[in-house]
Design a protein around this motif. Structure first.
Motif, PDB file in Angstrom:
ATOM      1  N   ALA A 194       0.848  -1.195   0.000  1.00 29.97           N
ATOM      2  CA  ALA A 194       0.000   0.000   0.000  1.00 29.97           C
ATOM      3  C   ALA A 194       0.885   1.247   0.000  1.00 29.97           C
ATOM      4  O   ALA A 194       1.971   1.249   0.565  1.00 29.97           O
ATOM      5  CB  ALA A 194      -0.921  -0.004   1.210  1.00 29.97           C
ATOM      6  N   LEU A 195       0.400   2.291  -0.656  1.00 27.23           N
ATOM      7  CA  LEU A 195       1.141   3.547  -0.764  1.00 27.23           C
ATOM      8  C   LEU A 195       0.391   4.653  -0.032  1.00 27.23           C
ATOM      9  O   LEU A 195      -0.844   4.738  -0.107  1.00 27.23           O
ATOM     10  CB  LEU A 195       1.314   3.930  -2.231  1.00 27.23           C
ATOM     11  CG  LEU A 195       2.028   2.908  -3.116  1.00 27.23           C
ATOM     12  CD1 LEU A 195       1.993   3.348  -4.573  1.00 27.23           C
ATOM     13  CD2 LEU A 195       3.458   2.703  -2.640  1.00 27.23           C
ATOM     14  N   ALA A 196       1.138   5.511   0.640  1.00 26.36           N
ATOM     15  CA  ALA A 196       0.528   6.631   1.354  1.00 26.36           C
ATOM     16  C   ALA A 196      -0.104   7.603   0.359  1.00 26.36           C
ATOM     17  O   ALA A 196       0.477   7.904  -0.682  1.00 26.36           O
ATOM     18  CB  ALA A 196       1.581   7.351   2.192  1.00 26.36           C
ATOM     19  N   ILE A 197      -1.293   8.067   0.690  1.00 20.34           N
ATOM     20  CA  ILE A 197      -1.957   9.088  -0.118  1.00 20.34           C
ATOM     21  C   ILE A 197      -1.412  10.440   0.337  1.00 20.34           C
ATOM     22  O   ILE A 197      -1.650  10.860   1.462  1.00 20.34           O
ATOM     23  CB  ILE A 197      -3.485   9.027   0.042  1.00 20.34           C
ATOM     24  CG1 ILE A 197      -4.009   7.663  -0.429  1.00 20.34           C
ATOM     25  CG2 ILE A 197      -4.153  10.177  -0.718  1.00 20.34           C
ATOM     26  CD1 ILE A 197      -5.475   7.424  -0.130  1.00 20.34           C
ATOM     27  N   GLU A 198      -0.661  11.092  -0.537  1.00 26.78           N
ATOM     28  CA  GLU A 198      -0.067  12.391  -0.203  1.00 26.78           C
ATOM     29  C   GLU A 198      -1.066  13.529  -0.385  1.00 26.78           C
ATOM     30  O   GLU A 198      -1.057  14.496   0.360  1.00 26.78           O
ATOM     31  CB  GLU A 198       1.182  12.633  -1.038  1.00 26.78           C
ATOM     32  CG  GLU A 198       2.306  11.678  -0.689  1.00 26.78           C
ATOM     33  CD  GLU A 198       3.562  11.915  -1.512  1.00 26.78           C
ATOM     34  OE1 GLU A 198       3.477  12.510  -2.611  1.00 26.78           O
ATOM     35  OE2 GLU A 198       4.634  11.493  -1.054  1.00 26.78           O
ATOM     36  N   SER A 199      -1.902  13.407  -1.401  1.00 19.85           N
ATOM     37  CA  SER A 199      -2.960  14.394  -1.610  1.00 19.85           C
ATOM     38  C   SER A 199      -4.069  13.743  -2.435  1.00 19.85           C
ATOM     39  O   SER A 199      -3.844  12.764  -3.139  1.00 19.85           O
ATOM     40  CB  SER A 199      -2.428  15.646  -2.315  1.00 19.85           C
ATOM     41  OG  SER A 199      -2.079  15.358  -3.652  1.00 19.85           O
ATOM     42  N   ALA A 200      -5.247  14.332  -2.309  1.00 19.71           N
ATOM     43  CA  ALA A 200      -6.410  13.827  -3.043  1.00 19.71           C
ATOM     44  C   ALA A 200      -7.274  15.012  -3.425  1.00 19.71           C
ATOM     45  O   ALA A 200      -7.487  15.921  -2.626  1.00 19.71           O
ATOM     46  CB  ALA A 200      -7.190  12.850  -2.180  1.00 19.71           C
ATOM     47  N   ARG A 201      -7.752  14.990  -4.659  1.00 15.42           N
ATOM     48  CA  ARG A 201      -8.655  16.049  -5.105  1.00 15.42           C
ATOM     49  C   ARG A 201      -9.709  15.448  -6.017  1.00 15.42           C
ATOM     50  O   ARG A 201      -9.541  14.349  -6.553  1.00 15.42           O
ATOM     51  CB  ARG A 201      -7.905  17.173  -5.800  1.00 15.42           C
ATOM     52  CG  ARG A 201      -7.266  16.812  -7.099  1.00 15.42           C
ATOM     53  CD  ARG A 201      -6.548  18.013  -7.739  1.00 15.42           C
ATOM     54  NE  ARG A 201      -5.815  17.597  -8.908  1.00 15.42           N
ATOM     55  CZ  ARG A 201      -6.365  17.429 -10.120  1.00 15.42           C
ATOM     56  NH1 ARG A 201      -7.637  17.658 -10.316  1.00 15.42           N
ATOM     57  NH2 ARG A 201      -5.617  17.038 -11.136  1.00 15.42           N
ATOM     58  N   PHE A 202     -10.778  16.183  -6.172  1.00  8.61           N
ATOM     59  CA  PHE A 202     -11.891  15.757  -7.011  1.00  8.61           C
ATOM     60  C   PHE A 202     -11.966  16.684  -8.208  1.00  8.61           C
ATOM     61  O   PHE A 202     -12.007  17.910  -8.057  1.00  8.61           O
ATOM     62  CB  PHE A 202     -13.189  15.818  -6.206  1.00  8.61           C
ATOM     63  CG  PHE A 202     -14.405  15.413  -6.971  1.00  8.61           C
ATOM     64  CD1 PHE A 202     -14.520  14.158  -7.526  1.00  8.61           C
ATOM     65  CD2 PHE A 202     -15.458  16.303  -7.114  1.00  8.61           C
ATOM     66  CE1 PHE A 202     -15.662  13.783  -8.222  1.00  8.61           C
ATOM     67  CE2 PHE A 202     -16.603  15.939  -7.805  1.00  8.61           C
ATOM     68  CZ  PHE A 202     -16.705  14.671  -8.359  1.00  8.61           C
ATOM     69  N   ASP A 203     -11.955  16.096  -9.402  1.00  9.14           N
ATOM     70  CA  ASP A 203     -12.115  16.859 -10.638  1.00  9.14           C
ATOM     71  C   ASP A 203     -13.572  16.698 -11.064  1.00  9.14           C
ATOM     72  O   ASP A 203     -13.944  15.678 -11.648  1.00  9.14           O
ATOM     73  CB  ASP A 203     -11.161  16.334 -11.711  1.00  9.14           C
ATOM     74  CG  ASP A 203     -11.216  17.144 -12.988  1.00  9.14           C
ATOM     75  OD1 ASP A 203     -12.272  17.760 -13.276  1.00  9.14           O
ATOM     76  OD2 ASP A 203     -10.208  17.153 -13.712  1.00  9.14           O
ATOM     77  N   ALA A 204     -14.383  17.678 -10.722  1.00 10.05           N
ATOM     78  CA  ALA A 204     -15.822  17.595 -10.982  1.00 10.05           C
ATOM     79  C   ALA A 204     -16.140  17.559 -12.468  1.00 10.05           C
ATOM     80  O   ALA A 204     -17.095  16.906 -12.885  1.00 10.05           O
ATOM     81  CB  ALA A 204     -16.547  18.752 -10.312  1.00 10.05           C
ATOM     82  N   GLN A 205     -15.337  18.247 -13.289  1.00  9.93           N
ATOM     83  CA  GLN A 205     -15.614  18.273 -14.727  1.00  9.93           C
ATOM     84  C   GLN A 205     -15.444  16.902 -15.362  1.00  9.93           C
ATOM     85  O   GLN A 205     -16.282  16.472 -16.146  1.00  9.93           O
ATOM     86  CB  GLN A 205     -14.728  19.295 -15.429  1.00  9.93           C
ATOM     87  CG  GLN A 205     -15.204  20.708 -15.224  1.00  9.93           C
ATOM     88  CD  GLN A 205     -14.476  21.665 -16.134  1.00  9.93           C
ATOM     89  OE1 GLN A 205     -13.265  21.555 -16.328  1.00  9.93           O
ATOM     90  NE2 GLN A 205     -15.219  22.611 -16.688  1.00  9.93           N
TER      91      GLN A 205
END
Length: 142
Positions: free
Chosen positions: A112-123
């Motif tokens: 497993a890899l650490a999630i450094e950042s997460a974002r949502f691309d609504a488009q």
């Protein structure tokens, strides 16, 4: 902010003083229920009902869960959550590459890899994860 209605009950995202995980609220003057949703899979689950003594029937709760799970409603819930909170609630979580799922930092799996950042691309209706040790982000189509 209203997501939808089901049999006269309003399902909504609250935008003030909210917290993780992503969830919607629905209820009456006698009870309130919260259902969680995700930015990496299309499942919806009942989180809690208060007070428990006034809980609606299992059938009503399942009907509400199914209403929230409809693609149009889930899409609206995700968009409103992202706009109001600017978080997917994946901080300090890990991505299981093999299982293609988020796992808790308390119980990370081998590989497993650490999630450094997460974002949502609504488009494009995608979740974009930046993972430790990966040069390219992981895009999850929803």
């Amino acid at each position: 902010m209203k997501i939808c209605s089901h049999k006269g009950l309003v399902i909504a995202i609250l935008t003030r003083n909210e917290h993780c995980p992503p969830h919607v609220h629905v209820g009456t003057e006698r009870w309130n229920a919260r259902f969680t949703f995700s930015f990496w899979h299309n499942g919806v689950r009942l989180w809690d009902v208060t007070p428990a003594r006034n809980e609606p029937t299992v059938v009503v709760l399942e009907e509400l869960r199914q209403a929230i799970k409809r693609p149009l409603h889930l899409r609206k819930a995700r968009g409103l959550w992202w706009r109001s909170r600017q978080t997917l609630c994946l901080d300090r979580q890990w991505w299981d590459v093999e299982g293609e799922e988020v796992v808790s930092a308390r119980a990370p799996r081998a590989g497993a890899l650490a999630i450094e950042s997460a974002r949502f691309d609504a488009q494009s209706y995608k979740t974009v994860l930046t993972l430790a040790g990966r040069s390219t982000p992981l895009e999850i189509e929803l």
